[in-house]
Design an enzyme around this catalytic site. Structure first.
Site, PDB file in Angstrom:
ATOM      1  N   HIS A 139      -1.823  -5.268   1.381  1.00 47.87           N
ATOM      2  CA  HIS A 139      -3.048  -6.052   1.174  1.00 47.87           C
ATOM      3  C   HIS A 139      -2.633  -7.455   0.757  1.00 47.87           C
ATOM      4  O   HIS A 139      -1.711  -7.614  -0.043  1.00 47.87           O
ATOM      5  CB  HIS A 139      -3.921  -5.458   0.057  1.00 47.87           C
ATOM      6  CG  HIS A 139      -4.972  -6.433  -0.389  1.00 47.87           C
ATOM      7  ND1 HIS A 139      -6.135  -6.635   0.315  1.00 47.87           N
ATOM      8  CD2 HIS A 139      -4.996  -7.330  -1.415  1.00 47.87           C
ATOM      9  CE1 HIS A 139      -6.839  -7.592  -0.273  1.00 47.87           C
ATOM     10  NE2 HIS A 139      -6.168  -8.024  -1.328  1.00 47.87           N
ATOM     11  N   TYR A 187     -12.373  -4.156  -3.250  1.00 45.96           N
ATOM     12  CA  TYR A 187     -12.821  -4.594  -1.927  1.00 45.96           C
ATOM     13  C   TYR A 187     -14.191  -5.257  -1.949  1.00 45.96           C
ATOM     14  O   TYR A 187     -14.528  -5.999  -1.027  1.00 45.96           O
ATOM     15  CB  TYR A 187     -12.768  -3.442  -0.922  1.00 45.96           C
ATOM     16  CG  TYR A 187     -11.353  -3.231  -0.404  1.00 45.96           C
ATOM     17  CD1 TYR A 187     -10.746  -4.179   0.425  1.00 45.96           C
ATOM     18  CD2 TYR A 187     -10.608  -2.119  -0.758  1.00 45.96           C
ATOM     19  CE1 TYR A 187      -9.444  -4.020   0.879  1.00 45.96           C
ATOM     20  CE2 TYR A 187      -9.296  -1.945  -0.304  1.00 45.96           C
ATOM     21  CZ  TYR A 187      -8.728  -2.907   0.515  1.00 45.96           C
ATOM     22  OH  TYR A 187      -7.435  -2.752   0.970  1.00 45.96           O
ATOM     23  N   ASN A 233      -1.713  -0.280   7.301  1.00 45.06           N
ATOM     24  CA  ASN A 233      -1.096  -1.562   7.655  1.00 45.06           C
ATOM     25  C   ASN A 233      -0.212  -2.142   6.540  1.00 45.06           C
ATOM     26  O   ASN A 233      -0.027  -3.352   6.457  1.00 45.06           O
ATOM     27  CB  ASN A 233      -2.176  -2.552   8.118  1.00 45.06           C
ATOM     28  CG  ASN A 233      -3.285  -2.704   7.089  1.00 45.06           C
ATOM     29  OD1 ASN A 233      -3.133  -2.256   5.952  1.00 45.06           O
ATOM     30  ND2 ASN A 233      -4.367  -3.350   7.468  1.00 45.06           N
ATOM     31  N   GLU A 249      -9.339 -11.374  -7.376  1.00 46.06           N
ATOM     32  CA  GLU A 249      -8.499 -10.174  -7.279  1.00 46.06           C
ATOM     33  C   GLU A 249      -7.413 -10.167  -8.356  1.00 46.06           C
ATOM     34  O   GLU A 249      -7.129  -9.125  -8.945  1.00 46.06           O
ATOM     35  CB  GLU A 249      -7.857 -10.108  -5.885  1.00 46.06           C
ATOM     36  CG  GLU A 249      -8.873  -9.801  -4.796  1.00 46.06           C
ATOM     37  CD  GLU A 249      -8.291  -9.741  -3.393  1.00 46.06           C
ATOM     38  OE1 GLU A 249      -9.050  -9.422  -2.466  1.00 46.06           O
ATOM     39  OE2 GLU A 249      -7.089 -10.024  -3.211  1.00 46.06           O
ATOM     40  N   LYS A 266       0.836  -1.198   0.000  1.00 46.02           N
ATOM     41  CA  LYS A 266       0.000   0.000   0.000  1.00 46.02           C
ATOM     42  C   LYS A 266       0.882   1.263   0.000  1.00 46.02           C
ATOM     43  O   LYS A 266       2.099   1.174   0.233  1.00 46.02           O
ATOM     44  CB  LYS A 266      -0.913  -0.049   1.232  1.00 46.02           C
ATOM     45  CG  LYS A 266      -1.917  -1.221   1.196  1.00 46.02           C
ATOM     46  CD  LYS A 266      -2.764  -1.259   2.461  1.00 46.02           C
ATOM     47  CE  LYS A 266      -3.835  -2.327   2.391  1.00 46.02           C
ATOM     48  NZ  LYS A 266      -4.674  -2.338   3.630  1.00 46.02           N
TER      49      LYS A 266
HETATM   50  O1  CDP Z   1      -6.580  -6.205   4.774  1.00 47.42           O
HETATM   51  P1  CDP Z   1      -7.334  -7.242   5.566  1.00 47.42           P
HETATM   52  O2  CDP Z   1      -7.871  -8.374   4.724  1.00 47.42           O
HETATM   53  O3  CDP Z   1      -6.538  -7.728   6.742  1.00 47.42           O
HETATM   54  O4  CDP Z   1      -8.598  -6.469   6.220  1.00 47.42           O
HETATM   55  P2  CDP Z   1     -10.061  -6.170   5.662  1.00 47.42           P
HETATM   56  O5  CDP Z   1     -11.018  -6.415   6.780  1.00 47.42           O
HETATM   57  O6  CDP Z   1     -10.313  -6.840   4.373  1.00 47.42           O
HETATM   58  O7  CDP Z   1     -10.034  -4.597   5.449  1.00 47.42           O
HETATM   59  C1  CDP Z   1      -9.375  -4.023   4.336  1.00 47.42           C
HETATM   60  C2  CDP Z   1      -8.568  -2.827   4.777  1.00 47.42           C
HETATM   61  O8  CDP Z   1      -9.444  -1.806   5.250  1.00 47.42           O
HETATM   62  C3  CDP Z   1      -7.619  -3.061   5.947  1.00 47.42           C
HETATM   63  O9  CDP Z   1      -6.392  -3.659   5.553  1.00 47.42           O
HETATM   64  C4  CDP Z   1      -7.442  -1.677   6.500  1.00 47.42           C
HETATM   65  O10 CDP Z   1      -6.484  -0.906   5.777  1.00 47.42           O
HETATM   66  C5  CDP Z   1      -8.830  -1.057   6.266  1.00 47.42           C
HETATM   67  N1  CDP Z   1      -9.695  -1.119   7.467  1.00 47.42           N
HETATM   68  C6  CDP Z   1      -9.904   0.026   8.236  1.00 47.42           C
HETATM   69  O11 CDP Z   1      -9.366   1.075   7.910  1.00 47.42           O
HETATM   70  N2  CDP Z   1     -10.704  -0.021   9.343  1.00 47.42           N
HETATM   71  C7  CDP Z   1     -11.287  -1.168   9.717  1.00 47.42           C
HETATM   72  N3  CDP Z   1     -12.056  -1.197  10.801  1.00 47.42           N
HETATM   73  C8  CDP Z   1     -11.074  -2.345   8.954  1.00 47.42           C
HETATM   74  C9  CDP Z   1     -10.281  -2.284   7.843  1.00 47.42           C
HETATM   75 MG    MG Z   2      -9.410  -8.454   3.282  1.00 44.56          MG
END
Ligand code: CDP
Ligand code: MG
Length: 201
Positions: free
Chosen positions: A159, A54, A156, A170, A14
């Site tokens: 992705h 997403y 974080n 994806e 990212k």
């Molecule tokens: O990336 P990952 O699959 O671990 O998490 P996700 O639940 O698919 O969410 C996608 C991305 O959204 C995360 O990696 C975070 O950057 C962001 N996010 C956020 O800003 N706040 C949250 N409560 C959950 C996710």
């Molecule tokens: Mg995810």
């Protein structure tokens, strides 16, 4: 059914990962475990592309909202709403800003259990609670609370596709077929060959 060594997963460094000069470190982690890089490009994304990415998994809105509610309950935090869809609508808008803020590096990694292994090395979504030894746990500080209070997405670094099905969708979204390269990596012999013949002279 194709051999497990053909499994592929999408990894995106990212904008914060690129800015933190962690590209080499991150690629090194996946190389060292024995995965094969089969596609790579640096791009600047549009908001539409992010939303599509997403929401390729129709369950993503619900699951991501529920995950946030669970984390809040564990920490005794009060959220403005506990409706997972309302929560995710806000997250998605913040994600668009985050993910279009600078270039990202998109990659496809191939190898046995690549989806699961890349997630393991990447660590959990929230750096505050990601395990030590993972990329998100070792290289960044952030929490749901701080990000929410500041009205931004959780930063974080990476992705990584969550499931094999998500990975397939994806990869199609990010790469054209001719941008992915089928080739042999010498190290694969030691990982996957059944007989290990031809080593000794
Ligand atoms: O990336 P990952 O699959 O671990 O998490 P996700 O639940 O698919 O969410 C996608 C991305 O959204 C995360 O990696 C975070 O950057 C962001 N996010 C956020 O800003 N706040 C949250 N409560 C959950 C996710
Ligand atoms: Mg995810």
């Amino acid at each position: 059914m194709s051999h497990p060594k053909k499994e592929r997963t999408l990894v995106v460094i990212k904008p914060d990962g690129v800015q933190r000069t962690l590209i080499g470190e991150i690629i090194g982690r996946f190389e060292k475990i024995g995965l094969k890089l089969v596609g790579i490009k640096m791009v600047v994304l549009t908001e539409d592309f992010i939303e599509k990415h997403y929401t390729l998994n129709p369950e993503w809105r619900r699951i991501t909202g529920e995950k946030r509610v669970k984390a809040a309950r564990e920490k005794g935090e009060k959220l403005p709403t506990e409706d997972p869809f309302e929560i995710t609508a806000v997250i998605l808008e913040k994600l668009k800003k985050y993910m279009t803020s600078g270039p990202v590096l998109a990659m496809v990694w191939q190898g046995a259990h690549s989806v699961e292994l890349v997630r393991k090395i990447t660590g959990g979504t929230e750096p505050r609670s990601s395990d030590v030894g993972t990329i998100r746990g070792d290289y960044v500080i952030d929490s749901y609370k701080m990000a929410d209070d500041d009205g931004r997405a959780v930063r974080n670094l990476i992705h990584a596709s969550g499931t094999v099905d998500e990975a397939e969708k994806e990869i199609k979204h990010w790469f054209k077929e001719n941008e992915l390269i089928n080739y042999r990596l010498i190290a694969e012999q030691i990982l996957y060959d059944v007989n290990l013949d031809g080593l000794l002279e």
